[in-house]
Design a protein around this motif. Structure first.
Motif, mmCIF file in Angstrom:
data_model
loop_
_atom_site.group_PDB
_atom_site.id
_atom_site.type_symbol
_atom_site.label_atom_id
_atom_site.label_comp_id
_atom_site.label_asym_id
_atom_site.label_seq_id
_atom_site.Cartn_x
_atom_site.Cartn_y
_atom_site.Cartn_z
ATOM 1 N N MET A 57 0.844 -1.184 0.075
ATOM 2 C CA MET A 57 0.015 -0.087 0.009
ATOM 3 C C MET A 57 1.092 1.237 -0.011
ATOM 4 O O MET A 57 1.842 1.269 0.728
ATOM 5 C CB MET A 57 -1.007 0.119 1.359
ATOM 6 C CG MET A 57 -1.809 -1.121 1.400
ATOM 7 S SD MET A 57 -3.104 -0.786 0.022
ATOM 8 C CE MET A 57 -4.234 0.144 1.153
ATOM 9 N N THR A 58 0.633 2.271 -0.882
ATOM 10 C CA THR A 58 1.064 3.575 -0.758
ATOM 11 C C THR A 58 0.266 4.578 -0.195
ATOM 12 O O THR A 58 -0.824 4.621 0.050
ATOM 13 C CB THR A 58 1.615 3.975 -2.233
ATOM 14 O OG1 THR A 58 0.434 3.896 -2.884
ATOM 15 C CG2 THR A 58 2.525 2.805 -2.620
ATOM 16 N N LYS A 59 0.916 5.833 -0.162
ATOM 17 C CA LYS A 59 0.191 6.790 0.399
ATOM 18 C C LYS A 59 -0.195 7.687 -1.011
ATOM 19 O O LYS A 59 0.435 7.593 -1.748
ATOM 20 C CB LYS A 59 0.880 7.827 1.306
ATOM 21 C CG LYS A 59 1.036 7.024 2.675
ATOM 22 C CD LYS A 59 1.995 7.866 3.677
ATOM 23 C CE LYS A 59 2.185 6.944 4.711
ATOM 24 N NZ LYS A 59 3.141 7.656 5.831
ATOM 25 N N ILE A 60 -1.478 8.615 -0.757
ATOM 26 C CA ILE A 60 -1.647 9.724 -1.892
ATOM 27 C C ILE A 60 -0.375 10.832 -1.598
ATOM 28 O O ILE A 60 -0.492 11.284 -0.579
ATOM 29 C CB ILE A 60 -2.988 10.143 -1.675
ATOM 30 C CG1 ILE A 60 -3.970 9.051 -1.634
ATOM 31 C CG2 ILE A 60 -3.365 11.337 -2.617
ATOM 32 C CD1 ILE A 60 -5.454 9.162 -1.482
ATOM 33 N N THR A 61 0.174 11.121 -2.742
ATOM 34 C CA THR A 61 1.281 12.115 -2.785
ATOM 35 C C THR A 61 1.313 12.972 -3.546
ATOM 36 O O THR A 61 1.888 14.088 -3.585
ATOM 37 C CB THR A 61 2.651 11.312 -2.600
ATOM 38 O OG1 THR A 61 2.837 10.685 -3.840
ATOM 39 C CG2 THR A 61 3.166 10.399 -1.531
ATOM 40 N N ASN A 62 0.456 12.875 -4.851
ATOM 41 C CA ASN A 62 0.463 13.707 -5.767
ATOM 42 C C ASN A 62 -0.802 13.600 -6.667
ATOM 43 O O ASN A 62 -1.524 12.615 -6.524
ATOM 44 C CB ASN A 62 1.667 13.416 -6.736
ATOM 45 C CG ASN A 62 1.688 12.228 -7.252
ATOM 46 O OD1 ASN A 62 0.879 11.557 -7.535
ATOM 47 N ND2 ASN A 62 3.079 11.900 -7.429
ATOM 48 N N ARG A 63 -1.009 14.396 -7.815
ATOM 49 C CA ARG A 63 -2.166 14.522 -8.438
ATOM 50 C C ARG A 63 -2.294 12.943 -9.428
ATOM 51 O O ARG A 63 -3.191 12.929 -9.487
ATOM 52 C CB ARG A 63 -1.848 15.660 -9.746
ATOM 53 C CG ARG A 63 -3.083 15.539 -10.602
ATOM 54 C CD ARG A 63 -3.079 16.528 -11.751
ATOM 55 N NE ARG A 63 -4.134 16.651 -12.574
ATOM 56 C CZ ARG A 63 -5.410 16.891 -12.547
ATOM 57 N NH1 ARG A 63 -5.546 17.778 -11.456
ATOM 58 N NH2 ARG A 63 -6.318 17.002 -13.422
ATOM 59 N N GLU A 64 -1.187 12.464 -9.616
ATOM 60 C CA GLU A 64 -1.355 11.211 -10.217
ATOM 61 C C GLU A 64 -1.685 10.137 -9.517
ATOM 62 O O GLU A 64 -2.791 9.417 -10.100
ATOM 63 C CB GLU A 64 0.073 10.748 -10.964
ATOM 64 C CG GLU A 64 -0.017 9.444 -11.360
ATOM 65 C CD GLU A 64 -0.985 9.221 -12.674
ATOM 66 O OE1 GLU A 64 -1.248 7.898 -13.011
ATOM 67 O OE2 GLU A 64 -1.208 10.197 -13.231
ATOM 68 N N ASP A 65 -1.714 10.085 -8.182
ATOM 69 C CA ASP A 65 -2.420 9.230 -7.245
ATOM 70 C C ASP A 65 -3.773 9.557 -7.461
ATOM 71 O O ASP A 65 -4.699 8.800 -7.062
ATOM 72 C CB ASP A 65 -1.799 9.380 -5.779
ATOM 73 C CG ASP A 65 -0.516 8.861 -5.710
ATOM 74 O OD1 ASP A 65 0.299 8.270 -6.603
ATOM 75 O OD2 ASP A 65 0.367 9.341 -4.754
ATOM 76 N N VAL A 66 -4.184 10.818 -7.174
ATOM 77 C CA VAL A 66 -5.677 11.165 -7.186
ATOM 78 C C VAL A 66 -6.208 10.690 -8.431
ATOM 79 O O VAL A 66 -7.201 10.325 -8.429
ATOM 80 C CB VAL A 66 -5.725 12.733 -7.038
ATOM 81 C CG1 VAL A 66 -7.278 13.289 -7.335
ATOM 82 C CG2 VAL A 66 -4.978 13.102 -5.498
ATOM 83 N N ARG A 67 -5.489 11.184 -9.544
ATOM 84 C CA ARG A 67 -6.049 10.553 -10.812
ATOM 85 C C ARG A 67 -6.362 8.988 -10.917
ATOM 86 O O ARG A 67 -7.507 8.626 -11.250
ATOM 87 C CB ARG A 67 -5.047 10.930 -12.155
ATOM 88 C CG ARG A 67 -5.870 10.665 -13.374
ATOM 89 C CD ARG A 67 -4.741 10.541 -14.451
ATOM 90 N NE ARG A 67 -3.893 9.453 -14.227
ATOM 91 C CZ ARG A 67 -4.340 8.122 -14.805
ATOM 92 N NH1 ARG A 67 -5.309 7.845 -15.206
ATOM 93 N NH2 ARG A 67 -3.577 7.019 -14.835
ATOM 94 N N VAL A 68 -5.444 8.209 -10.491
ATOM 95 C CA VAL A 68 -5.741 6.970 -10.168
ATOM 96 C C VAL A 68 -6.769 6.617 -9.328
ATOM 97 O O VAL A 68 -7.847 5.573 -9.723
ATOM 98 C CB VAL A 68 -4.350 6.253 -9.706
ATOM 99 C CG1 VAL A 68 -4.851 4.612 -9.228
ATOM 100 C CG2 VAL A 68 -3.275 6.277 -10.607
ATOM 101 N N LEU A 69 -7.030 6.924 -8.211
ATOM 102 C CA LEU A 69 -8.182 6.922 -7.290
ATOM 103 C C LEU A 69 -9.602 7.263 -7.953
ATOM 104 O O LEU A 69 -10.251 6.456 -8.047
ATOM 105 C CB LEU A 69 -7.927 7.695 -6.005
ATOM 106 C CG LEU A 69 -9.065 7.728 -5.012
ATOM 107 C CD1 LEU A 69 -9.481 6.434 -4.836
ATOM 108 C CD2 LEU A 69 -8.753 8.684 -4.023
#
Length: 130
Positions: free
Chosen positions: A1-13
């Motif tokens: 598991m990883t943390k939300i760290t940037n826009r790309e993480d938000v985009r994937v979510l």
């Protein structure tokens, strides 16, 4: 598991979540009935802006979610219910838990919980009175 760290993480979510929404028995017909196939890419980008703005405090989102939800409720003859928001929240939490952990993941859950309540109240308050 990883943390939300940037826009790309938000985009994937956002993309993972709305892939589930679009296939959901209850929510899929609502979303797919209001957003055409051609509109989905722009809508997903706008939703990514929304969550990026809320999680990172950057100003990328412009729009009125409340107005959009009231219009959907009107188009559905004022039948949006608390169950719709409960289903939405369940999928949101499930998707976050599959992808991320940490402070921003928890914040995304809490923000969604508060927003879903606020949106439902706003819809209810904007329904026609008999």
């Amino acid at each position: 598991m990883t943390k939300i760290t940037n826009r790309e993480d938000v985009r994937v979510l956002v993309h993972t979540f709305y892939d589930k929404i679009r296939q959901h028995d209850i929510l899929g017909p609502i979303f797919n009935g209001h957003i055409t196939e051609e509109q989905w890419p722009a809508h997903l980008s706008k939703l990514t802006d929304f969550w990026e703005s809320n999680l990172f405090g950057v100003r990328t989102f412009r729009g009125s979610p409340s107005k959009a939800h009231v219009n959907v409720d009107k188009n559905l003859n004022h039948t949006v219910s608390q169950n719709h928001f409960a289903q939405w929240l369940q999928l949101w939490f499930e998707t976050i838990d599959e992808l991320y952990e940490g402070e921003l993941a928890d914040r995304a859950k809490e923000m969604a919980r508060r927003m879903s309540t606020g949106q439902y109240i706003h819809i209810w308050q904007n329904r026609p009175r008999d």
